[in-house]
Design a protein around this motif. Structure first.
Motif, PDB file in Angstrom:
ATOM      1  N   PHE A  63      34.648   1.007  -1.167  1.00 42.64           N
ATOM      2  CA  PHE A  63      35.974   0.437  -1.366  1.00 42.64           C
ATOM      3  C   PHE A  63      36.638   1.087  -2.570  1.00 42.64           C
ATOM      4  O   PHE A  63      35.987   1.767  -3.374  1.00 42.64           O
ATOM      5  N   SER A  64      37.940   0.889  -2.664  1.00 45.12           N
ATOM      6  CA  SER A  64      38.666   1.248  -3.874  1.00 45.12           C
ATOM      7  C   SER A  64      39.596   0.100  -4.189  1.00 45.12           C
ATOM      8  O   SER A  64      40.024  -0.639  -3.298  1.00 45.12           O
TER       9      SER A  64
ATOM     10  N   ARG B  60      36.952   3.464  -7.574  1.00 45.87           N
ATOM     11  CA  ARG B  60      36.213   3.582  -6.324  1.00 45.87           C
ATOM     12  C   ARG B  60      34.738   3.291  -6.574  1.00 45.87           C
ATOM     13  O   ARG B  60      34.183   3.734  -7.579  1.00 45.87           O
ATOM     14  N   LEU B  61      34.124   2.571  -5.653  1.00 46.04           N
ATOM     15  CA  LEU B  61      32.695   2.311  -5.802  1.00 46.04           C
ATOM     16  C   LEU B  61      31.933   3.622  -5.890  1.00 46.04           C
ATOM     17  O   LEU B  61      30.972   3.744  -6.660  1.00 46.04           O
ATOM     18  N   GLY B  62      32.387   4.636  -5.156  1.00 45.66           N
ATOM     19  CA  GLY B  62      31.730   5.935  -5.183  1.00 45.66           C
ATOM     20  C   GLY B  62      31.766   6.623  -6.537  1.00 45.66           C
ATOM     21  O   GLY B  62      30.984   7.541  -6.787  1.00 45.66           O
ATOM     22  N   ASP B  63      32.656   6.173  -7.409  1.00 48.51           N
ATOM     23  CA  ASP B  63      32.708   6.731  -8.769  1.00 48.51           C
ATOM     24  C   ASP B  63      31.405   6.486  -9.513  1.00 48.51           C
ATOM     25  O   ASP B  63      31.103   7.179 -10.482  1.00 48.51           O
ATOM     26  N   TYR B  64      30.657   5.480  -9.066  1.00 48.28           N
ATOM     27  CA  TYR B  64      29.456   5.072  -9.788  1.00 48.28           C
ATOM     28  C   TYR B  64      28.181   5.367  -9.004  1.00 48.28           C
ATOM     29  O   TYR B  64      27.155   4.696  -9.180  1.00 48.28           O
TER      30      TYR B  64
ATOM     31  N   VAL C 184      26.782  -0.715 -14.438  1.00 48.13           N
ATOM     32  CA  VAL C 184      28.229  -0.833 -14.287  1.00 48.13           C
ATOM     33  C   VAL C 184      28.535  -2.254 -13.827  1.00 48.13           C
ATOM     34  O   VAL C 184      27.969  -2.726 -12.833  1.00 48.13           O
ATOM     35  N   TRP C 185      29.422  -2.937 -14.535  1.00 50.57           N
ATOM     36  CA  TRP C 185      29.742  -4.340 -14.223  1.00 50.57           C
ATOM     37  C   TRP C 185      31.231  -4.432 -13.894  1.00 50.57           C
ATOM     38  O   TRP C 185      32.082  -4.197 -14.739  1.00 50.57           O
TER      39      TRP C 185
ATOM     40  N   ARG D  34      20.575   1.996  -7.512  1.00 48.42           N
ATOM     41  CA  ARG D  34      20.972   3.393  -7.739  1.00 48.42           C
ATOM     42  C   ARG D  34      21.111   4.187  -6.440  1.00 48.42           C
ATOM     43  O   ARG D  34      21.826   5.184  -6.390  1.00 48.42           O
ATOM     44  N   ALA D  35      20.436   3.737  -5.399  1.00 50.04           N
ATOM     45  CA  ALA D  35      20.529   4.406  -4.105  1.00 50.04           C
ATOM     46  C   ALA D  35      21.741   3.936  -3.309  1.00 50.04           C
ATOM     47  O   ALA D  35      21.970   4.406  -2.189  1.00 50.04           O
ATOM     48  N   GLY D  36      22.509   3.001  -3.889  1.00 53.55           N
ATOM     49  CA  GLY D  36      23.703   2.515  -3.209  1.00 53.55           C
ATOM     50  C   GLY D  36      23.442   1.412  -2.200  1.00 53.55           C
ATOM     51  O   GLY D  36      24.284   1.138  -1.357  1.00 53.55           O
ATOM     52  N   ARG D  37      22.301   0.745  -2.297  1.00 52.53           N
ATOM     53  CA  ARG D  37      21.979  -0.353  -1.390  1.00 52.53           C
ATOM     54  C   ARG D  37      22.235  -1.693  -2.070  1.00 52.53           C
ATOM     55  O   ARG D  37      22.004  -1.855  -3.281  1.00 52.53           O
TER      56      ARG D  37
END
Length: 213
Positions: free
Chosen positions: A42-43, A53-57, A96-97, A155-158
């Motif tokens: 999402f962004s 963006r969630l992908g930023d992290y 990241v919070w 960290r794996a995005g899960r």
């Protein structure tokens, strides 16, 4: 929960001064978040008008915290200092919070950027960022029904945890000291490379009032 629209297009958020803030978006095909599954992308705009963006992290542990400044259950965790302590402890280790407000305009918990900044200052809160989601795109994507609703992404995005902040659904400040904190347990476990024992619970608190509901 209302089904996600294929387009997931939403109206623009309130302006900061004379500058319009971009709206929250999600991948059109994204499924609702589930423990053990990849966290849906999402962004959303933050309170400074920047798109986050969630992908930023990617590669980082991320906490999503749904908030409502008029909710006594949220107040329990802020007025006791519990939420701020969690934010400070874990962001200090690189977590990241992201605090998120998904209440619709006119409903309890809706905040403008200026109001969100005032809340952070009042509570002396220190999240990594505060995201605005008044159309409920991100909230629905992560099945946020009550505040505080908490999600932990590894960290794996899960998604490794989603639900209540702890096991004591009350508004009493003193209960914070004796409650089992699910978020802290999930963060400590994943940091240690261990499985999360409790990956899903029902969040308690004030219901999120989404647009058109």
């Amino acid at each position: 929960m209302r089904a996600l629209s294929k387009t997931l297009a939403v109206a623009a958020l309130a302006a900061i001064g004379s500058s319009a803030v971009e709206h929250a978006t999600a991948v059109p095909s994204a499924a609702t978040a589930r423990p053990g599954q990849p966290a849906p992308s999402f962004s959303a705009p933050d309170i400074a008008g920047k798109t986050v963006r969630l992908g930023d992290y990617a590669g980082k542990i991320v906490v999503l915290e749904w908030t409502n400044d008029g909710c006594p259950f949220v107040g329990k965790h802020y007025n006791s200092g519990n939420m701020q302590a969690l934010q400070q402890k874990y962001t200090g280790t690189g977590v990241v919070w992201l605090t998120i407000a998904s209440s619709a305009p006119g409903e309890q918990g809706y905040v403008t950027p200026a109001e969100a900044k005032a809340d952070l200052a009042h509570w002396r809160a220190t999240p990594t960022d505060f995201l605005l989601d008044p159309d409920g795109i991100v909230g629905r994507l992560y099945d946020a029904r009550a505040t505080p609703h908490m999600v932990v992404i590894d960290r794996a995005g899960r998604v490794i945890y989603m639900g209540a902040i702890d096991d004591t659904p009350s508004t009493r400040l003193a209960d914070v000291k004796t409650a089992h904190n699910y978020v802290a347990a999930a963060l400590d476990a994943t940091a240690a490379g261990q499985p999360v024992t409790i990956a899903s619970t029902h969040a308690y608190g004030c219901s999120i009032k989404y647009r058109d509901e």
